[in-house]
Enzyme design. Sequence first.
Site, PDB file in Angstrom:
ATOM      1  N   THR A 133      -8.197 -20.352   3.697  1.00 25.98           N
ATOM      2  CA  THR A 133      -7.668 -19.323   4.595  1.00 25.98           C
ATOM      3  C   THR A 133      -7.178 -19.915   5.914  1.00 25.98           C
ATOM      4  O   THR A 133      -7.645 -20.979   6.345  1.00 25.98           O
ATOM      5  CB  THR A 133      -8.785 -18.290   4.875  1.00 25.98           C
ATOM      6  OG1 THR A 133      -8.379 -17.439   5.929  1.00 25.98           O
ATOM      7  CG2 THR A 133     -10.079 -18.962   5.315  1.00 25.98           C
ATOM      8  N   ASP A 134      -6.280 -19.186   6.578  1.00 23.40           N
ATOM      9  CA  ASP A 134      -5.832 -19.590   7.919  1.00 23.40           C
ATOM     10  C   ASP A 134      -6.926 -19.342   8.967  1.00 23.40           C
ATOM     11  O   ASP A 134      -6.834 -19.841  10.085  1.00 23.40           O
ATOM     12  CB  ASP A 134      -4.543 -18.851   8.318  1.00 23.40           C
ATOM     13  CG  ASP A 134      -4.671 -17.328   8.341  1.00 23.40           C
ATOM     14  OD1 ASP A 134      -5.755 -16.808   8.012  1.00 23.40           O
ATOM     15  OD2 ASP A 134      -3.675 -16.661   8.689  1.00 23.40           O
ATOM     16  N   GLU A 135      -7.967 -18.572   8.584  1.00 16.51           N
ATOM     17  CA  GLU A 135      -8.984 -18.214   9.577  1.00 16.51           C
ATOM     18  C   GLU A 135      -9.790 -19.430  10.035  1.00 16.51           C
ATOM     19  O   GLU A 135     -10.458 -19.385  11.062  1.00 16.51           O
ATOM     20  CB  GLU A 135      -9.909 -17.113   9.034  1.00 16.51           C
ATOM     21  CG  GLU A 135      -9.090 -15.908   8.616  1.00 16.51           C
ATOM     22  CD  GLU A 135      -9.890 -14.645   8.339  1.00 16.51           C
ATOM     23  OE1 GLU A 135     -11.018 -14.508   8.843  1.00 16.51           O
ATOM     24  OE2 GLU A 135      -9.359 -13.778   7.621  1.00 16.51           O
ATOM     25  N   TYR A 159     -17.756 -16.069   7.856  1.00 17.29           N
ATOM     26  CA  TYR A 159     -16.833 -16.273   6.729  1.00 17.29           C
ATOM     27  C   TYR A 159     -15.954 -17.505   6.973  1.00 17.29           C
ATOM     28  O   TYR A 159     -15.906 -18.421   6.134  1.00 17.29           O
ATOM     29  CB  TYR A 159     -15.949 -15.021   6.541  1.00 17.29           C
ATOM     30  CG  TYR A 159     -14.712 -15.286   5.688  1.00 17.29           C
ATOM     31  CD1 TYR A 159     -14.832 -15.626   4.337  1.00 17.29           C
ATOM     32  CD2 TYR A 159     -13.425 -15.218   6.241  1.00 17.29           C
ATOM     33  CE1 TYR A 159     -13.703 -15.886   3.558  1.00 17.29           C
ATOM     34  CE2 TYR A 159     -12.298 -15.471   5.470  1.00 17.29           C
ATOM     35  CZ  TYR A 159     -12.438 -15.809   4.131  1.00 17.29           C
ATOM     36  OH  TYR A 159     -11.331 -16.073   3.365  1.00 17.29           O
ATOM     37  N   LYS A 163     -15.752 -21.154   4.975  1.00 17.33           N
ATOM     38  CA  LYS A 163     -14.539 -21.661   4.319  1.00 17.33           C
ATOM     39  C   LYS A 163     -14.157 -23.019   4.927  1.00 17.33           C
ATOM     40  O   LYS A 163     -13.726 -23.936   4.218  1.00 17.33           O
ATOM     41  CB  LYS A 163     -13.381 -20.672   4.468  1.00 17.33           C
ATOM     42  CG  LYS A 163     -13.531 -19.380   3.687  1.00 17.33           C
ATOM     43  CD  LYS A 163     -13.561 -19.555   2.175  1.00 17.33           C
ATOM     44  CE  LYS A 163     -12.233 -19.982   1.581  1.00 17.33           C
ATOM     45  NZ  LYS A 163     -12.280 -19.970   0.091  1.00 17.33           N
TER      46      LYS A 163
HETATM   47  P1  NAD Z   1     -12.251 -11.300  -3.529  1.00 13.24           P
HETATM   48  O1  NAD Z   1     -13.479 -11.073  -2.697  1.00 13.24           O
HETATM   49  O2  NAD Z   1     -11.386 -10.139  -3.883  1.00 13.24           O
HETATM   50  O3  NAD Z   1     -12.660 -11.989  -4.917  1.00 13.24           O
HETATM   51  C1  NAD Z   1     -13.579 -13.047  -4.991  1.00 13.24           C
HETATM   52  C2  NAD Z   1     -13.918 -13.239  -6.470  1.00 13.24           C
HETATM   53  O4  NAD Z   1     -14.846 -14.338  -6.555  1.00 13.24           O
HETATM   54  C3  NAD Z   1     -14.614 -12.029  -7.103  1.00 13.24           C
HETATM   55  O5  NAD Z   1     -14.091 -11.792  -8.379  1.00 13.24           O
HETATM   56  C4  NAD Z   1     -16.079 -12.451  -7.176  1.00 13.24           C
HETATM   57  O6  NAD Z   1     -16.773 -11.835  -8.248  1.00 13.24           O
HETATM   58  C5  NAD Z   1     -15.929 -13.951  -7.385  1.00 13.24           C
HETATM   59  N1  NAD Z   1     -17.120 -14.706  -6.952  1.00 13.24           N
HETATM   60  C6  NAD Z   1     -17.827 -14.537  -5.807  1.00 13.24           C
HETATM   61  N2  NAD Z   1     -18.853 -15.415  -5.773  1.00 13.24           N
HETATM   62  C7  NAD Z   1     -18.770 -16.157  -6.919  1.00 13.24           C
HETATM   63  C8  NAD Z   1     -19.530 -17.227  -7.447  1.00 13.24           C
HETATM   64  N3  NAD Z   1     -20.609 -17.708  -6.796  1.00 13.24           N
HETATM   65  N4  NAD Z   1     -19.169 -17.754  -8.645  1.00 13.24           N
HETATM   66  C9  NAD Z   1     -18.100 -17.256  -9.332  1.00 13.24           C
HETATM   67  N5  NAD Z   1     -17.357 -16.241  -8.865  1.00 13.24           N
HETATM   68  C10 NAD Z   1     -17.681 -15.699  -7.673  1.00 13.24           C
HETATM   69  O7  NAD Z   1     -11.442 -12.421  -2.757  1.00 13.24           O
HETATM   70  P2  NAD Z   1      -9.870 -12.643  -2.672  1.00 13.24           P
HETATM   71  O8  NAD Z   1      -9.340 -11.810  -1.569  1.00 13.24           O
HETATM   72  O9  NAD Z   1      -9.299 -12.546  -4.024  1.00 13.24           O
HETATM   73  O10 NAD Z   1      -9.839 -14.154  -2.170  1.00 13.24           O
HETATM   74  C11 NAD Z   1      -9.769 -15.239  -3.102  1.00 13.24           C
HETATM   75  C12 NAD Z   1      -9.800 -16.540  -2.322  1.00 13.24           C
HETATM   76  O11 NAD Z   1      -8.718 -16.572  -1.401  1.00 13.24           O
HETATM   77  C13 NAD Z   1     -11.081 -16.731  -1.486  1.00 13.24           C
HETATM   78  O12 NAD Z   1     -11.432 -18.085  -1.576  1.00 13.24           O
HETATM   79  C14 NAD Z   1     -10.645 -16.375  -0.076  1.00 13.24           C
HETATM   80  O13 NAD Z   1     -11.395 -17.080   0.878  1.00 13.24           O
HETATM   81  C15 NAD Z   1      -9.195 -16.833  -0.089  1.00 13.24           C
HETATM   82  N6  NAD Z   1      -8.327 -16.110   0.848  1.00 13.24           N
HETATM   83  C16 NAD Z   1      -8.192 -14.748   0.777  1.00 13.24           C
HETATM   84  C17 NAD Z   1      -7.329 -14.086   1.655  1.00 13.24           C
HETATM   85  C18 NAD Z   1      -7.105 -12.604   1.587  1.00 13.24           C
HETATM   86  O14 NAD Z   1      -6.322 -12.076   2.385  1.00 13.24           O
HETATM   87  N7  NAD Z   1      -7.712 -11.883   0.668  1.00 13.24           N
HETATM   88  C19 NAD Z   1      -6.621 -14.820   2.617  1.00 13.24           C
HETATM   89  C20 NAD Z   1      -6.809 -16.198   2.668  1.00 13.24           C
HETATM   90  C21 NAD Z   1      -7.643 -16.839   1.768  1.00 13.24           C
HETATM   91  P1  TYD Z   2      -9.312  -7.437   7.050  1.00 11.30           P
HETATM   92  O1  TYD Z   2      -8.440  -6.750   6.052  1.00 11.30           O
HETATM   93  O2  TYD Z   2     -10.786  -7.233   6.984  1.00 11.30           O
HETATM   94  O3  TYD Z   2      -8.929  -8.980   7.012  1.00 11.30           O
HETATM   95  P2  TYD Z   2      -9.363 -10.195   8.037  1.00 11.30           P
HETATM   96  O4  TYD Z   2     -10.497  -9.740   8.874  1.00 11.30           O
HETATM   97  O5  TYD Z   2      -9.748 -11.272   7.087  1.00 11.30           O
HETATM   98  O6  TYD Z   2      -8.125 -10.488   8.827  1.00 11.30           O
HETATM   99  O7  TYD Z   2      -8.825  -6.977   8.493  1.00 11.30           O
HETATM  100  C1  TYD Z   2      -7.491  -7.132   8.903  1.00 11.30           C
HETATM  101  C2  TYD Z   2      -7.400  -6.692  10.340  1.00 11.30           C
HETATM  102  O8  TYD Z   2      -7.633  -5.282  10.398  1.00 11.30           O
HETATM  103  C3  TYD Z   2      -8.460  -7.320  11.227  1.00 11.30           C
HETATM  104  O9  TYD Z   2      -7.896  -7.560  12.514  1.00 11.30           O
HETATM  105  C4  TYD Z   2      -9.539  -6.264  11.309  1.00 11.30           C
HETATM  106  C5  TYD Z   2      -8.762  -4.978  11.231  1.00 11.30           C
HETATM  107  N1  TYD Z   2      -9.462  -3.825  10.597  1.00 11.30           N
HETATM  108  C6  TYD Z   2      -9.481  -2.591  11.244  1.00 11.30           C
HETATM  109  O10 TYD Z   2      -8.921  -2.422  12.345  1.00 11.30           O
HETATM  110  N2  TYD Z   2     -10.125  -1.555  10.621  1.00 11.30           N
HETATM  111  C7  TYD Z   2     -10.762  -1.686   9.428  1.00 11.30           C
HETATM  112  O11 TYD Z   2     -11.373  -0.710   8.933  1.00 11.30           O
HETATM  113  C8  TYD Z   2     -10.709  -2.968   8.760  1.00 11.30           C
HETATM  114  C9  TYD Z   2     -11.379  -3.181   7.440  1.00 11.30           C
HETATM  115  C10 TYD Z   2     -10.045  -4.016   9.388  1.00 11.30           C
END
Ligand code: NAD
Ligand code: TYD
Length: 353
Positions: A133-135, A159, A163
């Site tokens: 992630t960019d975070e 989180y 990461k």
């Molecule tokens: P998500 O929470 O929707 O899905 C995570 C998946 O991993 C789930 O299916 C869960 O059951 C599985 N999981 C959790 N713990 C596990 C374990 N110990 N062993 C096997 N499986 C396990 O997450 P996502 O949004 O699909 O994100 C996927 C990846 O991308 C993550 O690594 C996250 O850090 C990264 N990422 C997500 C975002 C975003 O905007 N969603 C942005 C940047 C990076």
């Molecule tokens: P989120 O979707 O949780 O992603 P991340 O925290 O990983 O960026 O949140 C996106 C942005 O929206 C973040 O600045 C937090 C804000 N947010 C709200 O304002 N209200 C909400 O109920 C949620 C879930 C997030």
Amino acid sequence: MILVTGGAGFIGANFVLGWLSSSEAEGVINLDKLTYAGNLANLQSLKVDPRHMLVHGDIGDKGLVSNLLSKYRPRAIVNFAAESHVDRSIHGPAEFIQTNIIGTFNLLECAREYWASLRDSEKEEFRFHHVSTDEVYGSLAPSDPAFKESNPYEPNSPYSASKAASDHLVRAWFHTYGFPVVTTNCSNNYGPYHFPEKLIPLVILNALNGKPLPIYGDGQQIRDWLFVGDHCSAIREVLAKGRLGETYNIGGWNEKANLEVVNAICAILDELKPRADGKSYADQITFVKDRPGHDRRYAIDASKIEEELGWRPAETFDTGIRKTVQWYLDNPDWVQGVVTGSYRDWLEKQYHN
Ligand code: NAD
Ligand code: TYD
């Protein structure tokens, strides 16, 4: 075959579905713990596809991971498995340490042992792709340039810290052991199958259910929104052509303040499914207490992946958000399945007051 971890979650499922949409694609072993975020309904369309095999298990389970590797001999691992929600990491960081750090460590060790056993040509071909992630780069001031791959790591939430730790392990396995890794750091994804604890799906579903649309703090926090299909195409590019040991930032070139995102969703819903009382969904916007340690701005400079690999996102925010809202309107069964699950308990805990 390839081994995908976390492929029942939001991005992982989109990746598996996209991968197998090509008739030439190799099969996928999908290792997923099926936490609250893992949803088999995301993979419903693959139920009868023999190229997809779901294994219910943990990336931290050494015996299981080693067995899968020696039995199926994948030529790549794409690691999506993680705990991914910042707010949950504030309430309970332990699972984040366990899966994101210890789990990644275990996966790396099992994979390194397997890789060492391969023939030279297979060794050469093998890839460990870590999805991050960019975070990890922390928070930007309004006039700061967007994150480049060379930015220092400054994670601010449990989180992002977990990461960041996993990224460091992946990097070290390359430098110390010559283990063939690539890492991608992407911005906020949105699109189909997004679990409604995250901002965009939460707002769509709350709007349709006549509930408040919670905006943390002043709603001026900025995220760089990336359509999930674009993220998946970028991962395929990096897996195929990325340079070993490198990291690639993936972003949508779509910086938006949260309030702007929520207003955009309301405007699309006003058009596609107007409220019965003729008022705008924007009337449901409610400002709530801010998130502790809330990062103010993320923005990705995705020029490295564009210059080296020729990748650019296909969607603008306007096209991607419209597709996303339409998907939630078109898939009431998926929505129903999710909102009757443990998601409800989480909502109660997070928004109780
Ligand atoms: P998500 O929470 O929707 O899905 C995570 C998946 O991993 C789930 O299916 C869960 O059951 C599985 N999981 C959790 N713990 C596990 C374990 N110990 N062993 C096997 N499986 C396990 O997450 P996502 O949004 O699909 O994100 C996927 C990846 O991308 C993550 O690594 C996250 O850090 C990264 N990422 C997500 C975002 C975003 O905007 N969603 C942005 C940047 C990076
Ligand atoms: P989120 O979707 O949780 O992603 P991340 O925290 O990983 O960026 O949140 C996106 C942005 O929206 C973040 O600045 C937090 C804000 N947010 C709200 O304002 N209200 C909400 O109920 C949620 C879930 C997030």
